[in-house]
Design a protein around this motif. Sequence first.
Motif, PDB file in Angstrom:
ATOM      1  N   GLN B 217       0.838  -1.196   0.000  1.00 38.70           N
ATOM      2  CA  GLN B 217       0.000   0.000   0.000  1.00 38.70           C
ATOM      3  C   GLN B 217       0.878   1.251   0.000  1.00 38.70           C
ATOM      4  OE1 GLN B 217      -3.411   0.043  -0.083  1.00 38.70           O
ATOM      5  NE2 GLN B 217      -3.312  -2.177  -0.348  1.00 38.70           N
ATOM      6  N   ASP B 218       0.325   2.323  -0.564  1.00 41.34           N
ATOM      7  CA  ASP B 218       1.066   3.578  -0.627  1.00 41.34           C
ATOM      8  C   ASP B 218       1.436   4.110   0.753  1.00 41.34           C
ATOM      9  OD1 ASP B 218       1.269   3.754  -3.288  1.00 41.34           O
ATOM     10  OD2 ASP B 218      -0.049   5.482  -3.567  1.00 41.34           O
ATOM     11  N   TYR B 219       0.551   3.901   1.744  1.00 40.74           N
ATOM     12  CA  TYR B 219       0.858   4.510   3.045  1.00 40.74           C
ATOM     13  C   TYR B 219       2.091   3.896   3.681  1.00 40.74           C
ATOM     14  CZ  TYR B 219      -2.064   0.665   4.890  1.00 40.74           C
ATOM     15  OH  TYR B 219      -2.612  -0.554   5.177  1.00 40.74           O
ATOM     16  N   LYS B 221       4.712   2.832   1.808  1.00 38.39           N
ATOM     17  CA  LYS B 221       5.800   3.432   1.044  1.00 38.39           C
ATOM     18  C   LYS B 221       6.009   4.890   1.482  1.00 38.39           C
ATOM     19  CE  LYS B 221       7.909   2.346  -3.233  1.00 38.39           C
ATOM     20  NZ  LYS B 221       7.861   1.687  -4.514  1.00 38.39           N
ATOM     21  N   PHE B 222       4.897   5.567   1.754  1.00 38.81           N
ATOM     22  CA  PHE B 222       4.986   6.957   2.209  1.00 38.81           C
ATOM     23  C   PHE B 222       5.698   7.017   3.565  1.00 38.81           C
ATOM     24  CE2 PHE B 222       2.937  10.939   3.921  1.00 38.81           C
ATOM     25  CZ  PHE B 222       3.561  11.794   3.044  1.00 38.81           C
ATOM     26  N   HIS B 237       2.380   1.154  11.737  1.00 40.47           N
ATOM     27  CA  HIS B 237       1.673   1.418  10.484  1.00 40.47           C
ATOM     28  C   HIS B 237       1.042   0.165   9.911  1.00 40.47           C
ATOM     29  CE1 HIS B 237       3.037   5.618   9.649  1.00 40.47           C
ATOM     30  NE2 HIS B 237       3.831   5.286  10.629  1.00 40.47           N
ATOM     31  N   LEU B 238       1.791  -0.931   9.947  1.00 41.46           N
ATOM     32  CA  LEU B 238       1.306  -2.161   9.329  1.00 41.46           C
ATOM     33  C   LEU B 238       0.365  -2.911  10.265  1.00 41.46           C
ATOM     34  CD1 LEU B 238       2.104  -3.958   6.730  1.00 41.46           C
ATOM     35  CD2 LEU B 238       3.280  -5.328   8.414  1.00 41.46           C
ATOM     36  N   ASN B 241      -3.175  -1.895  10.852  1.00 41.80           N
ATOM     37  CA  ASN B 241      -4.054  -2.090   9.704  1.00 41.80           C
ATOM     38  C   ASN B 241      -4.481  -3.533   9.497  1.00 41.80           C
ATOM     39  OD1 ASN B 241      -4.733   0.260   7.848  1.00 41.80           O
ATOM     40  ND2 ASN B 241      -2.633   0.703   8.445  1.00 41.80           N
TER      41      ASN B 241
END
Lengths: 339, 325
Positions: B217-219, B221-222, B237-238, B241
């Motif tokens: 997901q982009d978030y 990578k961001f 972050h991971l 989710n």
Amino acid sequence: MTGPDQGATEPTLAVDGLKTHFFTKAGVVKAVDGVSLHVNPGEILGLVGESGSGKSITGFSILGLIDPPGRIVEGSIRYKGRELTTASYEELRSLRGDRIAMIFQDPMMTLNPVLRVDTQMIETVRVHHRVSKAEARERARAALAEVGIPSPESRLKNYPHELSGGMRQRVAIAIAFINKPDLIIADEPTTALDVTIQAQILAEAQALCARTGTAMIWITHDLAVVSSLADRIAVMYAGRVVETGRTADVVNAPRHPYTRGLINSVPSHNARGSRLAQIPGMTPSLMNLPKGCAFRTRCSQAIDACLEAPPIREIGPGREVRCFNPVAVAQSATVEATP
Amino acid sequence: MTAYIIRRLMQSAAVVLAMSIIVFLGLHVVGDPIYLLIDPQADQAEIERTIRRLGLDQPIYIQYFNFIGNALTGNLGTSFVHGTSALKLIVDRMPATLEIAIAATLMSIFIGIPLGLYAGLKPDGFISKSIMATSILGFSLPTFWVGIMMIMVFAVMLGWLPSTGRGPTATFLGITSSLFTIDGLRHIAMPALNLALLKISLVIRLTRAGTREAIHQDYIKFARAKGISTSRIVGVHLLKNIMIPVVTVLGLEFGNLVAFSVVTETIFAWPGMGKLLIDSIQSLDRPVIVAYLIIIVLLFVIINLVVDILYSILDPRVRIGEKSA
């Protein structure tokens, strides 16, 4: 703003002969195949190209964010003279988000949906600087205000889904600017937004760069966007830069046939009632590029020499083109007349 | 939120009611307990007396209404076999079962999630492939067989752990449990692991699948582009989710562990509710079976409610009871 480099100022970023290839089961995808470009302090460089031309991969390569099966196979990336292709993971990580920041294309996807805005901003400060949480929060509030977000204090407590797309992209931009980086790589940050929001974001990004002296690489497929924003333009095709120069020069007098095609594809360049000009064919597969010049098969003025790969040639101060048979200046001035 | 909980509780009451009717009728069809309960030497008069004493001479609907009437006052009937309150019988056995279920759930969290994360982050490594292959065994080997093998290896051959029973209990913060004594932990280790094996495999697979999906997901990578450390990306972050499906499954599985740990409790002679249920079914001890199943329904209702509340904590997009989002 800074003109073409005279060698007096050291560029913020200099990429030289960068090759990023993806080693897939189906074969080697040469996404970036010899890109050279540079950005001077405070300068905005527009990196233009179609989907699949390697412009985003170039951006990710600079930050060292290429995942297997891709890797940088050749070339150098120098940030203020420091070589990044051989830098350690920790060295790169300490640069990311602090000295070199990035803005992504789709604001709906870039913010973590389960973390509050303040969490995502504060961590960006605290991972790079030893400051208190309160201080980091204050910087986050200031950064939100800076990008034109009303009542930043209450926005900090929001979750991403409570914000609109334009607002989320502003938050992402605020995160990119929060540590006052030297360079921001913006990967099509306005593509997913409404035109009105797009214009606001462009204006704000430009103003922010001017105010903070941050250099920027603005990646886009939309020439209209960069022509109002960038100081210089680099046009990419099939993993290579085919033309660079000052924005006005490139837009008004494109020398590479591909650049000319791109400009003619912009609807406003066409007379009402006439068919839209288009570049025939489609982007070639990066696994199986034509020999010689990759644009040869779609080019209206390809010559026998194009069977060899053309080198990049300097045709004026800060103006380079990768073509054996460039568009004549007079001809490119009357672009409407060409097929 | 309050309205939401009240609505949920009313739905649950309807479920419990329907459940009680089905169980009551079903048990009536299964067989007459009287000949299992009574001394084979007893004469007809004795039998008649016992039937009347247990209220089995009444028509089924009268029996049911009597039961419901009593249930509303908190009396779920008296065990035919033990002659004591069915509810008390169950509640006495509950701590042992809860304790083994909690231990098994903790194992699936603390073993399953890290292994699943690892397998998701390094999908092509040898260790990851081994984890995934082992998790298939965890799914497919029958619990009773694994239990017996564990007893053979760890209790009989190696002599490390006791094979049966529950260890001594100790009271800590008002809770009496065998988890607070060393010998208690030695007793619970094997049955809990046996019970957890399938859940661990399930959690590994869920976590891995979630990780594989989220990592691209982009978030993520961001977050990397922000310079966030790998440990924080994975841990915050991971993980946040991918926890939602894991929480759902663990919640439901916890209910299953409490309700149907029958096999494991039987193998390891664990004095829990599952053992009680089996014994009661064998002796057709209707009040205990009915009371047991009603308690289990209530348990599932509560677990589902807790899971829903956990959702709203994990995922801000879920707002319980509010229409606007």
